[in-house]
Design a protein around this motif. Sequence first.
Motif, PDB file in Angstrom:
ATOM      1  N   GLY A  99       0.818  -1.216   0.000  1.00  0.00           N
ATOM      2  CA  GLY A  99       0.000   0.000   0.000  1.00  0.00           C
ATOM      3  C   GLY A  99       0.843   1.254   0.000  1.00  0.00           C
ATOM      4  N   VAL A 100       1.923   1.259   0.773  1.00  0.00           N
ATOM      5  CA  VAL A 100       2.814   2.410   0.827  1.00  0.00           C
ATOM      6  C   VAL A 100       3.501   2.616  -0.519  1.00  0.00           C
ATOM      7  CG1 VAL A 100       4.911   3.324   1.908  1.00  0.00           C
ATOM      8  CG2 VAL A 100       3.163   2.221   3.309  1.00  0.00           C
ATOM      9  N   LEU A 101       3.971   1.529  -1.139  1.00  0.00           N
ATOM     10  CA  LEU A 101       4.621   1.635  -2.443  1.00  0.00           C
ATOM     11  C   LEU A 101       3.644   2.125  -3.509  1.00  0.00           C
ATOM     12  CD1 LEU A 101       6.880  -1.565  -2.574  1.00  0.00           C
ATOM     13  CD2 LEU A 101       7.488   0.756  -1.865  1.00  0.00           C
ATOM     14  N   ARG A 143       3.016   5.836  -3.221  1.00  0.00           N
ATOM     15  CA  ARG A 143       4.134   6.581  -3.803  1.00  0.00           C
ATOM     16  C   ARG A 143       4.044   6.566  -5.324  1.00  0.00           C
ATOM     17  NH1 ARG A 143       8.318  10.347  -3.478  1.00  0.00           N
ATOM     18  NH2 ARG A 143       9.602   9.974  -5.311  1.00  0.00           N
ATOM     19  N   GLN A 144       3.702   5.413  -5.897  1.00  0.00           N
ATOM     20  CA  GLN A 144       3.588   5.281  -7.350  1.00  0.00           C
ATOM     21  C   GLN A 144       2.485   6.180  -7.896  1.00  0.00           C
ATOM     22  OE1 GLN A 144       2.032   1.533  -8.698  1.00  0.00           O
ATOM     23  NE2 GLN A 144       3.230   1.574 -10.606  1.00  0.00           N
ATOM     24  N   GLN A 145       1.337   6.202  -7.224  1.00  0.00           N
ATOM     25  CA  GLN A 145       0.213   7.026  -7.684  1.00  0.00           C
ATOM     26  C   GLN A 145       0.522   8.512  -7.603  1.00  0.00           C
ATOM     27  OE1 GLN A 145      -3.049   5.736  -5.255  1.00  0.00           O
ATOM     28  NE2 GLN A 145      -3.143   3.686  -6.185  1.00  0.00           N
ATOM     29  N   ALA A 146       1.289   8.894  -6.600  1.00  0.00           N
ATOM     30  CA  ALA A 146       1.603  10.313  -6.413  1.00  0.00           C
ATOM     31  C   ALA A 146       2.697  10.805  -7.350  1.00  0.00           C
ATOM     32  CB  ALA A 146       2.005  10.565  -4.961  1.00  0.00           C
ATOM     33  N   HIS A 147       3.620   9.911  -7.728  1.00  0.00           N
ATOM     34  CA  HIS A 147       4.790  10.373  -8.484  1.00  0.00           C
ATOM     35  C   HIS A 147       5.031   9.605  -9.779  1.00  0.00           C
ATOM     36  CE1 HIS A 147       6.097  12.951  -5.138  1.00  0.00           C
ATOM     37  NE2 HIS A 147       5.688  11.969  -4.349  1.00  0.00           N
ATOM     38  N   GLY A 148       4.183   8.638 -10.086  1.00  0.00           N
ATOM     39  CA  GLY A 148       4.369   7.877 -11.311  1.00  0.00           C
ATOM     40  C   GLY A 148       5.464   6.837 -11.189  1.00  0.00           C
ATOM     41  N   GLY A 149       5.831   6.242 -12.317  1.00  0.00           N
ATOM     42  CA  GLY A 149       6.852   5.211 -12.316  1.00  0.00           C
ATOM     43  C   GLY A 149       6.286   3.864 -11.910  1.00  0.00           C
ATOM     44  N   ALA A 182      10.037   1.462  -4.608  1.00  0.00           N
ATOM     45  CA  ALA A 182      10.902   0.751  -3.670  1.00  0.00           C
ATOM     46  C   ALA A 182      12.283   1.380  -3.620  1.00  0.00           C
ATOM     47  CB  ALA A 182      10.998  -0.719  -4.062  1.00  0.00           C
ATOM     48  N   ALA A 183      12.822   1.731  -4.766  1.00  0.00           N
ATOM     49  CA  ALA A 183      14.143   2.359  -4.815  1.00  0.00           C
ATOM     50  C   ALA A 183      14.137   3.705  -4.105  1.00  0.00           C
ATOM     51  CB  ALA A 183      14.582   2.529  -6.276  1.00  0.00           C
ATOM     52  N   HIS A 184      13.022   4.427  -4.219  1.00  0.00           N
ATOM     53  CA  HIS A 184      12.923   5.721  -3.530  1.00  0.00           C
ATOM     54  C   HIS A 184      13.046   5.531  -2.025  1.00  0.00           C
ATOM     55  CE1 HIS A 184      11.448   9.615  -2.191  1.00  0.00           C
ATOM     56  NE2 HIS A 184      10.566   8.971  -1.443  1.00  0.00           N
ATOM     57  N   TYR A 185      12.341   4.531  -1.470  1.00  0.00           N
ATOM     58  CA  TYR A 185      12.400   4.326  -0.023  1.00  0.00           C
ATOM     59  C   TYR A 185      13.784   3.884   0.423  1.00  0.00           C
ATOM     60  CZ  TYR A 185       7.560   5.344   0.930  1.00  0.00           C
ATOM     61  OH  TYR A 185       6.367   6.016   1.095  1.00  0.00           O
ATOM     62  N   GLY A 228      14.022  12.092  14.725  1.00  0.00           N
ATOM     63  CA  GLY A 228      12.764  11.386  14.518  1.00  0.00           C
ATOM     64  C   GLY A 228      12.729  10.717  13.162  1.00  0.00           C
ATOM     65  N   CYS A 229      11.524  10.471  12.664  1.00  0.00           N
ATOM     66  CA  CYS A 229      11.384   9.791  11.382  1.00  0.00           C
ATOM     67  C   CYS A 229      11.921  10.663  10.257  1.00  0.00           C
ATOM     68  CB  CYS A 229       9.910   9.450  11.130  1.00  0.00           C
ATOM     69  SG  CYS A 229       9.653   8.489   9.610  1.00  0.00           S
ATOM     70  N   VAL A 230      12.759  10.072   9.390  1.00  0.00           N
ATOM     71  CA  VAL A 230      13.336  10.833   8.292  1.00  0.00           C
ATOM     72  C   VAL A 230      12.359  10.964   7.120  1.00  0.00           C
ATOM     73  CG1 VAL A 230      15.671  10.140   8.928  1.00  0.00           C
ATOM     74  CG2 VAL A 230      14.408   8.794   7.229  1.00  0.00           C
ATOM     75  N   LEU A 231      11.251  10.213   7.156  1.00  0.00           N
ATOM     76  CA  LEU A 231      10.257  10.287   6.092  1.00  0.00           C
ATOM     77  C   LEU A 231       9.224  11.365   6.409  1.00  0.00           C
ATOM     78  CD1 LEU A 231       9.537   6.464   5.608  1.00  0.00           C
ATOM     79  CD2 LEU A 231      10.985   7.921   4.173  1.00  0.00           C
ATOM     80  N   PRO A 232       8.798  12.153   5.426  1.00  0.00           N
ATOM     81  CA  PRO A 232       7.692  13.088   5.666  1.00  0.00           C
ATOM     82  C   PRO A 232       6.404  12.317   5.921  1.00  0.00           C
ATOM     83  CG  PRO A 232       8.252  13.023   3.334  1.00  0.00           C
ATOM     84  CD  PRO A 232       9.304  12.223   4.041  1.00  0.00           C
ATOM     85  N   ARG A 233       5.445  12.939   6.588  1.00  0.00           N
ATOM     86  CA  ARG A 233       4.212  12.243   6.957  1.00  0.00           C
ATOM     87  C   ARG A 233       3.523  11.633   5.738  1.00  0.00           C
ATOM     88  NH1 ARG A 233       1.666  12.623  11.754  1.00  0.00           N
ATOM     89  NH2 ARG A 233      -0.400  12.627  10.805  1.00  0.00           N
ATOM     90  N   ALA A 234       3.578  12.321   4.604  1.00  0.00           N
ATOM     91  CA  ALA A 234       2.892  11.820   3.407  1.00  0.00           C
ATOM     92  C   ALA A 234       3.506  10.529   2.882  1.00  0.00           C
ATOM     93  CB  ALA A 234       2.915  12.888   2.308  1.00  0.00           C
ATOM     94  N   GLU A 235       4.741  10.206   3.277  1.00  0.00           N
ATOM     95  CA  GLU A 235       5.409   9.004   2.776  1.00  0.00           C
ATOM     96  C   GLU A 235       5.471   7.889   3.816  1.00  0.00           C
ATOM     97  OE1 GLU A 235       9.216   9.847   1.119  1.00  0.00           O
ATOM     98  OE2 GLU A 235       8.426  11.158  -0.449  1.00  0.00           O
TER      99      GLU A 235
END
Length: 267
Positions: free
Chosen positions: A152-154, A157-163, A169-172, A192-199
């Motif tokens: 679901g997380v992947l 990310r795909q829906q928001a940025h394409g590819g 997976a490579a982005h994460y 804290g978490c290095v990922l922004p909340r949206a990711e």
Amino acid sequence: MCRMPGPRPTCRYCGQPLNPLRQRLADCCEAPACRYRAVIVPQLQRRQSLLEAQRAHAAERSHDPGLLCAPVVWLRHHDTDLVAVTAEERAGHAAELAALAADPEAHPRQTAHAGWPEDSGPAPAADGAVCGFCRGRCCRFGRAHAGFVDVGVLRARQQAHGGSLADAAAHYVSRLPATHVAASCLYHGERGCVLPRAERAPICNGYACDALQAARWHVDAATPGGALLAAAAGGDVPAAAWLHAVAGRLRTRKLPRLPKAQRAALA
């Protein structure tokens, strides 16, 4: 002359006779209730005494009596030593996410977040202060679950940025920091978490421990005095901070440690 044996030592709490080993180790038996009274209760009492003395000391120094009426929110203390994200950890994480992207339907972690709604909007007002004070103890659960990055997380990310999912997976993998908190999630960095909340995974944004829920309640209810955040470690209070509103804005003030002499007197 033959002497009669003296009375056998008994547990100070329940009165049961102590076996020879317990006679050497302690004055209580091995029953959980008795050991709790012997070990945990004194720790709780000392911890409470330390916190109240620290609170009074801070209120006197700041000339702000509001601190004295703040309800206490206890959190469990944990160490946050930073260690390097090793090449092996980075490669293992990359391999797991690549396998997830290559065959998402067959992967056992495709539904890791079932039941957790998406929540990438701003966090409640208390969260930054409480989670910053705690320094992310709950993030340790992400260590065994690849940061909770699932299908679901992947796909998000795909829906928001394409590819492709492989690109997601490579982005994460690319977001892994150089260092992370030891024994915690690989994305648990120094601040804290290095990922922004949206990711982040939905569970990472949506989970709230009991302490966080209590602090949210005090903030939402505008509890007089705000809330006193206190870290618990056995009979010690390694850190404490006052969460309260100042001119309509939420502030966090770290309480200074008690002088050594005063701490020793409470031991």
